[in-house]
Design an enzyme around this catalytic site. Structure first.
Site, mmCIF file in Angstrom:
data_model
loop_
_atom_site.group_PDB
_atom_site.id
_atom_site.type_symbol
_atom_site.label_atom_id
_atom_site.label_comp_id
_atom_site.label_asym_id
_atom_site.label_seq_id
_atom_site.Cartn_x
_atom_site.Cartn_y
_atom_site.Cartn_z
ATOM 1 N N ARG A 262 -65.445 -10.784 -7.215
ATOM 2 C CA ARG A 262 -66.857 -11.144 -7.154
ATOM 3 C C ARG A 262 -67.794 -9.935 -7.146
ATOM 4 O O ARG A 262 -68.753 -9.887 -7.927
ATOM 5 C CB ARG A 262 -67.154 -11.974 -5.890
ATOM 6 C CG ARG A 262 -66.854 -13.430 -6.019
ATOM 7 C CD ARG A 262 -66.329 -13.971 -4.718
ATOM 8 N NE ARG A 262 -65.023 -13.395 -4.488
ATOM 9 C CZ ARG A 262 -63.905 -13.933 -4.980
ATOM 10 N NH1 ARG A 262 -63.931 -15.061 -5.621
ATOM 11 N NH2 ARG A 262 -62.729 -13.332 -4.793
ATOM 12 N N THR A 263 -67.555 -8.996 -6.259
ATOM 13 C CA THR A 263 -68.547 -7.923 -6.093
ATOM 14 C C THR A 263 -68.638 -7.087 -7.371
ATOM 15 O O THR A 263 -69.726 -6.813 -7.878
ATOM 16 C CB THR A 263 -68.185 -7.046 -4.878
ATOM 17 O OG1 THR A 263 -67.918 -7.908 -3.772
ATOM 18 C CG2 THR A 263 -69.316 -6.102 -4.522
ATOM 19 N N LYS B 262 -55.586 11.773 -7.105
ATOM 20 C CA LYS B 262 -55.111 13.174 -7.009
ATOM 21 C C LYS B 262 -55.616 13.845 -5.738
ATOM 22 O O LYS B 262 -55.433 15.042 -5.559
ATOM 23 C CB LYS B 262 -55.613 13.962 -8.217
ATOM 24 C CG LYS B 262 -55.183 13.431 -9.560
ATOM 25 C CD LYS B 262 -55.838 14.286 -10.658
ATOM 26 C CE LYS B 262 -55.835 13.554 -11.986
ATOM 27 N NZ LYS B 262 -56.802 14.155 -12.937
ATOM 28 N N ARG C 80 -67.021 0.749 -3.831
ATOM 29 C CA ARG C 80 -66.160 0.104 -2.824
ATOM 30 C C ARG C 80 -64.961 1.005 -2.625
ATOM 31 O O ARG C 80 -64.313 1.430 -3.587
ATOM 32 C CB ARG C 80 -65.681 -1.275 -3.277
ATOM 33 C CG ARG C 80 -64.589 -1.837 -2.356
ATOM 34 C CD ARG C 80 -64.161 -3.234 -2.685
ATOM 35 N NE ARG C 80 -65.194 -4.187 -2.318
ATOM 36 C CZ ARG C 80 -65.031 -5.519 -2.408
ATOM 37 N NH1 ARG C 80 -63.882 -6.026 -2.836
ATOM 38 N NH2 ARG C 80 -66.002 -6.343 -2.057
ATOM 39 N N HIS D 239 -70.419 -4.701 4.459
ATOM 40 C CA HIS D 239 -70.484 -5.211 3.081
ATOM 41 C C HIS D 239 -71.913 -5.758 2.920
ATOM 42 O O HIS D 239 -72.138 -6.964 2.877
ATOM 43 C CB HIS D 239 -69.429 -6.300 2.897
ATOM 44 C CG HIS D 239 -69.169 -6.696 1.478
ATOM 45 N ND1 HIS D 239 -69.951 -6.290 0.409
ATOM 46 C CD2 HIS D 239 -68.189 -7.487 0.938
ATOM 47 C CE1 HIS D 239 -69.463 -6.814 -0.713
ATOM 48 N NE2 HIS D 239 -68.397 -7.530 -0.425
HETATM 49 N N1 CP Z 1 -66.689 -11.450 -1.322
HETATM 50 C C1 CP Z 1 -66.138 -10.363 -1.927
HETATM 51 O O1 CP Z 1 -66.421 -9.200 -1.598
HETATM 52 O O2 CP Z 1 -65.250 -10.704 -2.901
HETATM 53 P P1 CP Z 1 -64.431 -9.667 -3.778
HETATM 54 O O3 CP Z 1 -63.484 -8.933 -2.850
HETATM 55 O O4 CP Z 1 -63.728 -10.483 -4.821
HETATM 56 O O5 CP Z 1 -65.404 -8.675 -4.380
#
Ligand code: CP
Length: 307
Positions: free
Chosen positions: A57-58, A86, A107, A135
């Site tokens: 999703r993100t 590395k 991320r 998040h």
């Molecule tokens: N909700 C969320 O962060 O989903 P993903 O890990 O698929 O990005």
């Protein structure tokens, strides 16, 4: 109010005015997508989308948002394909990529890692999830979803259920909703309780927090926010095996809860919500995921000074 050049690393530093402004721009982005699908608002911008941990999703909603705004993404979708493998530091990676693009979305697994990059570069950095820390973009899309599902943000009773220790979405959501006079029910097994620092921060803000291990208590809220037990954060696989499946929200349980309770989940789910719940009109989790595109469009436009 200007967000130009601002980093989005946490929801702790967002004021009520900031949050309401983000909600307003998100609604404008939803309208824009519904009317014209693609815009050229950011047509001269490049955005690095660096994902050193798995995501559906993100990452994909950021890439969708970037494309819908006419910008272009450059993407790392797998830690093994970047020089992080590395041993390159986050700061060095950030300083390098900042020379290529106008904004970085990152991320990675280290709590506070997005801030390390933000401190090393001049361009805006958006945290797409830092380990078991925060998040923020998920919490902001959660806020947008709550506003749409409930007709407003003020005075709601919100139950967060599952892995509140490692679940970064509930950390961010606790802070994001805090200015709107909520009541919280934190529902978790003892081993996965909300970190004390966050519970104390909420109580210091005058928020009533009830902690429980019984999902039945959570079902009396306006919103039940289910979360996955975060297998990837456990040092001891046996502990994960013992705790997985702690809570499964099924149709029978929903029927015992508050009528019309909004059911949310940041997804992915494993088995926290049984699929027989999906058809209920108050099952909001796929609408929630779709709202991520509008919210991420808003943030990109805001931090690049075009909202
Ligand atoms: N909700 C969320 O962060 O989903 P993903 O890990 O698929 O990005």
């Amino acid at each position: 109010m200007s967000f130009e050049g601002r980093d989005i690393l946490t929801t702790e530093d967002l004021s009520k005015e900031d949050l309401l402004h983000i909600m307003k721009v998100t609604a404008q982005m939803e309208e824009l997508v519904k009317k014209q699908r693609i815009s050229d608002l950011l047509k001269d911008k490049l955005v690095a989308v660096i994902f050193l941990e798995p995501s559906t999703r993100t990452r994909l909603s950021f890439e969708t948002a970037i494309n819908r705004l006419g910008a272009r993404p450059i993407t790392v979708a797998d830690a093994g394909s970047s020089s992080a493998k590395k041993g390159e530091s986050l700061a060095d990676m950030g300083k390098t990529v900042a020379g290529y693009v106008d904004c970085i979305v990152i991320r990675q697994p280290q709590t506070g890692g997005a801030k390390i990059i933000a401190d090393a570069v001049e361009i805006p950095v958006i945290n797409g999830g830092d380990g078991s820390g925060q998040h923020p973009t998920q919490a902001l899309l959660d806020l947008y979803t709550i506003q749409k599902e409930e007709g407003g943000l003020e005075g709601l009773k919100v139950a967060m259920v599952g892995d509140l220790k490692y679940g970064r979405t509930v950390h961010s959501l606790s802070y994001a909703l805090a200015p709107f006079n909520p009541q919280y029910i934190y529902c978790a097994p003892d081993e996965l309780r909300m970190p004390d620092r966050i519970t104390s921060d909420m109580e210091d803000r005058g928020i009533t927090v009830d902690s429980t291990a019984r999902i039945e208590d959570a079902l009396q809220a306006d919103i039940i926010y289910m979360t996955r037990i975060q297998q990837e954060r456990f040092k001891d696989p046996a502990e994960y095996e013992r705790l997985k499946g702690s809570y499964v929200l099924n149709r029978e349980l929903v029927e015992k809860g508050k009528k019309g309770i909004a059911i949310m989940h940041p997804l992915p789910r494993v088995d926290e919500i049984s699929t027989d719940v999906d058809v209920l009109p108050n099952a909001a989790y796929f609408r929630q995921a779709h709202n991520g595109v509008y919210l991420r469009m808003a943030l990109l436009a805001l931090v690049m000074g075009r909202a």
